[in-house]
Design an enzyme around this catalytic site. Structure first.
Site, PDB file in Angstrom:
ATOM      1  N   ASP A  59       4.385  16.160  -6.447  1.00 24.73           N
ATOM      2  CA  ASP A  59       3.669  17.176  -7.229  1.00 24.73           C
ATOM      3  C   ASP A  59       3.335  16.641  -8.624  1.00 24.73           C
ATOM      4  O   ASP A  59       2.638  17.294  -9.389  1.00 24.73           O
ATOM      5  CB  ASP A  59       4.464  18.493  -7.290  1.00 24.73           C
ATOM      6  CG  ASP A  59       5.846  18.330  -7.890  1.00 24.73           C
ATOM      7  OD1 ASP A  59       6.276  17.183  -8.115  1.00 24.73           O
ATOM      8  OD2 ASP A  59       6.494  19.370  -8.142  1.00 24.73           O
ATOM      9  N   GLU A 196      16.877  11.969  -9.753  1.00 26.75           N
ATOM     10  CA  GLU A 196      16.017  11.623 -10.875  1.00 26.75           C
ATOM     11  C   GLU A 196      16.819  11.691 -12.169  1.00 26.75           C
ATOM     12  O   GLU A 196      17.519  12.689 -12.425  1.00 26.75           O
ATOM     13  CB  GLU A 196      14.822  12.607 -10.918  1.00 26.75           C
ATOM     14  CG  GLU A 196      13.838  12.304 -12.039  1.00 26.75           C
ATOM     15  CD  GLU A 196      12.490  12.976 -11.857  1.00 26.75           C
ATOM     16  OE1 GLU A 196      12.219  13.562 -10.789  1.00 26.75           O
ATOM     17  OE2 GLU A 196      11.699  12.907 -12.817  1.00 26.75           O
TER      18      GLU A 196
HETATM   19  N1  LIG Z   1       3.457   9.977 -14.607  1.00 31.65           N
HETATM   20  C1  LIG Z   1       4.588  10.613 -14.317  1.00 31.65           C
HETATM   21  N2  LIG Z   1       5.711   9.882 -14.107  1.00 31.65           N
HETATM   22  C2  LIG Z   1       6.877  10.492 -13.810  1.00 31.65           C
HETATM   23  O1  LIG Z   1       7.893   9.774 -13.602  1.00 31.65           O
HETATM   24  C3  LIG Z   1       6.908  11.905 -13.696  1.00 31.65           C
HETATM   25  C4  LIG Z   1       5.700  12.625 -13.906  1.00 31.65           C
HETATM   26  N3  LIG Z   1       4.574  11.952 -14.214  1.00 31.65           N
HETATM   27  N4  LIG Z   1       5.658  13.973 -13.797  1.00 31.65           N
HETATM   28  C5  LIG Z   1       6.806  14.698 -13.304  1.00 31.65           C
HETATM   29  C6  LIG Z   1       8.059  14.051 -13.752  1.00 31.65           C
HETATM   30  C7  LIG Z   1       8.342  14.100 -15.245  1.00 31.65           C
HETATM   31  N5  LIG Z   1       9.153  12.931 -15.417  1.00 31.65           N
HETATM   32  C8  LIG Z   1       9.699  12.443 -16.615  1.00 31.65           C
HETATM   33  C9  LIG Z   1       9.016  12.545 -17.820  1.00 31.65           C
HETATM   34  C10 LIG Z   1       9.552  12.041 -18.987  1.00 31.65           C
HETATM   35  C11 LIG Z   1      10.796  11.436 -18.986  1.00 31.65           C
HETATM   36  C12 LIG Z   1      11.382  10.892 -20.252  1.00 31.65           C
HETATM   37  O2  LIG Z   1      10.684  10.616 -21.200  1.00 31.65           O
HETATM   38  N6  LIG Z   1      12.700  10.653 -20.276  1.00 31.65           N
HETATM   39  C13 LIG Z   1      13.398  10.005 -21.391  1.00 31.65           C
HETATM   40  C14 LIG Z   1      14.882  10.297 -21.253  1.00 31.65           C
HETATM   41  C15 LIG Z   1      15.416  11.221 -22.300  1.00 31.65           C
HETATM   42  C16 LIG Z   1      16.922  11.227 -22.322  1.00 31.65           C
HETATM   43  O3  LIG Z   1      17.490  10.179 -22.707  1.00 31.65           O
HETATM   44  O4  LIG Z   1      17.513  12.244 -21.911  1.00 31.65           O
HETATM   45  C17 LIG Z   1      13.207   8.496 -21.313  1.00 31.65           C
HETATM   46  O5  LIG Z   1      13.320   7.821 -22.316  1.00 31.65           O
HETATM   47  O6  LIG Z   1      12.959   7.982 -20.206  1.00 31.65           O
HETATM   48  C18 LIG Z   1      11.479  11.338 -17.792  1.00 31.65           C
HETATM   49  C19 LIG Z   1      10.926  11.836 -16.605  1.00 31.65           C
HETATM   50  C20 LIG Z   1       9.260  12.214 -14.186  1.00 31.65           C
HETATM   51  N7  LIG Z   1       8.084  12.614 -13.442  1.00 31.65           N
HETATM   52  C1  LIG Z   2       8.842  11.407  -9.447  1.00 32.28           C
HETATM   53  C2  LIG Z   2       8.954  11.776  -8.006  1.00 32.28           C
HETATM   54  C3  LIG Z   2      10.357  11.688  -7.513  1.00 32.28           C
HETATM   55  C4  LIG Z   2       8.351  13.129  -7.731  1.00 32.28           C
HETATM   56  O1  LIG Z   2       8.991  14.081  -7.363  1.00 32.28           O
HETATM   57  C5  LIG Z   2       6.899  13.286  -7.937  1.00 32.28           C
HETATM   58  O2  LIG Z   2       6.189  12.271  -8.061  1.00 32.28           O
HETATM   59  O3  LIG Z   2       6.450  14.429  -7.968  1.00 32.28           O
HETATM   60 MG   LIG Z   3       7.942  15.904  -7.561  1.00 32.62          MG
END
Ligand SMILES: Nc1nc(=O)c2c([nH]1)NC[C@@H]1CN(c3ccc(C(=O)N[C@@H](CCC(=O)O)C(=O)O)cc3)CN21
Ligand SMILES: CC(C)C(=O)C(=O)O
Ligand SMILES: [Mg+2]
Length: 278
Positions: A59, A196
């Site tokens: 999604d 995740e």
């Molecule tokens: N392009 C894209 N990639 C993704 O991996 C993704 C999406 N979209 N959309 C749905 C979710 C949202 N996701 C995300 C978005 C941002 C972070 C993020 O910036 N995380 C921080 C961690 C923060 C902490 O330390 O708690 C990082 O630095 O990675 C992680 C997962 C994973 N998924």
């Molecule tokens: C990041 C993965 C695990 C997902 O659920 C998605 O792409 O929507």
């Molecule tokens: Mg998903």
């Protein structure tokens, strides 16, 4: 039978179709499962021929294709359409489709009705985000022969309740609860569990404790498989990359080569590295 012509290039396009027993066997044999998101027929064909084991119609397509601010506006119609597109281009990979926000949280019956639409569109398995409350739904779907992957840890459809895309299972109590819930999903019939954004040590511990394969994204190298958003690893998604993303286009002449480099890195356990792990 007459001799078949030798293919000009070595690809895995003639491999046997990936199945549930095959995925279980990969875990038993210690062969890592390579998964990528995929939203269309063209990439399905490229990823399948490059040896990707599982194509995920995530999604995340709302954010990646639709430029939406989160995954919450994604509808069943969008998921059905893109599942059809991927199934049309795929030959042998396992096809996993996300159930979108609001399509399964109400009741097991609602979940079955919508999961059946994704299966009819060409999915081999559906993925649902949740915690302990999801167990009844997982049981309802799997007893009715719809294979299920349970998505735990950071569940993006709960972004408002979780207060952002933050690492989950950091303290001992949260880690224990995640492990308990993972076992509950397996006991409820889930044939795959996806984590995740959890500490690498927890990903390793839970993966060892389950008999079904685990897939990680930001969950360390010791999960039974890895997944990334295709547009992240091809470096075409704008903005700040999460820590768990590696740009596989680096030093690669083509998208095909980048995807093959991803498959090799996952199978060879060189991705994710410590720099991608919490
Ligand atoms: N392009 C894209 N990639 C993704 O991996 C993704 C999406 N979209 N959309 C749905 C979710 C949202 N996701 C995300 C978005 C941002 C972070 C993020 O910036 N995380 C921080 C961690 C923060 C902490 O330390 O708690 C990082 O630095 O990675 C992680 C997962 C994973 N998924
Ligand atoms: C990041 C993965 C695990 C997902 O659920 C998605 O792409 O929507
Ligand atoms: Mg998903």
């Amino acid at each position: 039978m007459s001799a078949q012509p030798t293919p000009a290039t070595t690809t895995t396009s003639s491999r046997k179709a990936v199945s549930l027993p095959h995925l279980l066997d990969m875990k038993k044999q210690g062969e890592k499962i390579a998964m990528l998101t995929c939203y269309d027929a063209c990439f399905a064909s490229v990823l399948d021929a490059s040896g990707v084991d599982v194509l995920l119609i995530g999604d995340s397509l709302g954010m990646v294709l639709g430029g939406m601010p989160s995954t919450l506006p994604v509808t069943m119609e969008m998921m059905e359409y893109h599942t059809r597109c991927v199934a049309a281009g795929n030959k042998s990979a396992w096809v996993l489709a996300d159930m979108p926000f609001g399509s399964y949280q109400e009741s097991p019956e609602q979940a079955y009705r919508n999961a059946a639409r994704l299966m009819a569109a060409g999915a081999n398995m559906v993925k649902l985000e949740g915690t302990a409350w999801l167990a009844d739904t997982v049981n309802y779907l799997t007893t009715r022969d719809i294979p299920v992957c349970a998505h735990l840890g950071l569940t993006p459809q709960s972004v408002s309740a979780l207060g952002g895309y933050r690492v989950q299972g950091k303290d001992a109590k949260a880690a224990k609860l995640l492990k308990t819930n993972a076992k509950l999903m397996q006991d409820s019939g889930a044939q795959m569990v996806l984590f995740e954004l959890i500490p690498g040590k927890l990903g390793a511990d839970i993966s060892k404790s389950l008999t079904v394969p685990t897939i990680g994204i930001g969950a360390g190298v010791d999960c039974d498989g890895q997944v990334l958003v295709l547009h992240d690893m091809l470096n075409v998604f704008p903005g700040k990359k999460p820590k768990f993303v590696r740009n596989f286009m680096d030093n690669q002449p083509s998208i095909q080569a980048a995807v093959q480099a991803y498959v090799s890195a996952v199978k060879g356990k060189t991705f994710p590295g410590p720099e991608h792990t919490f």
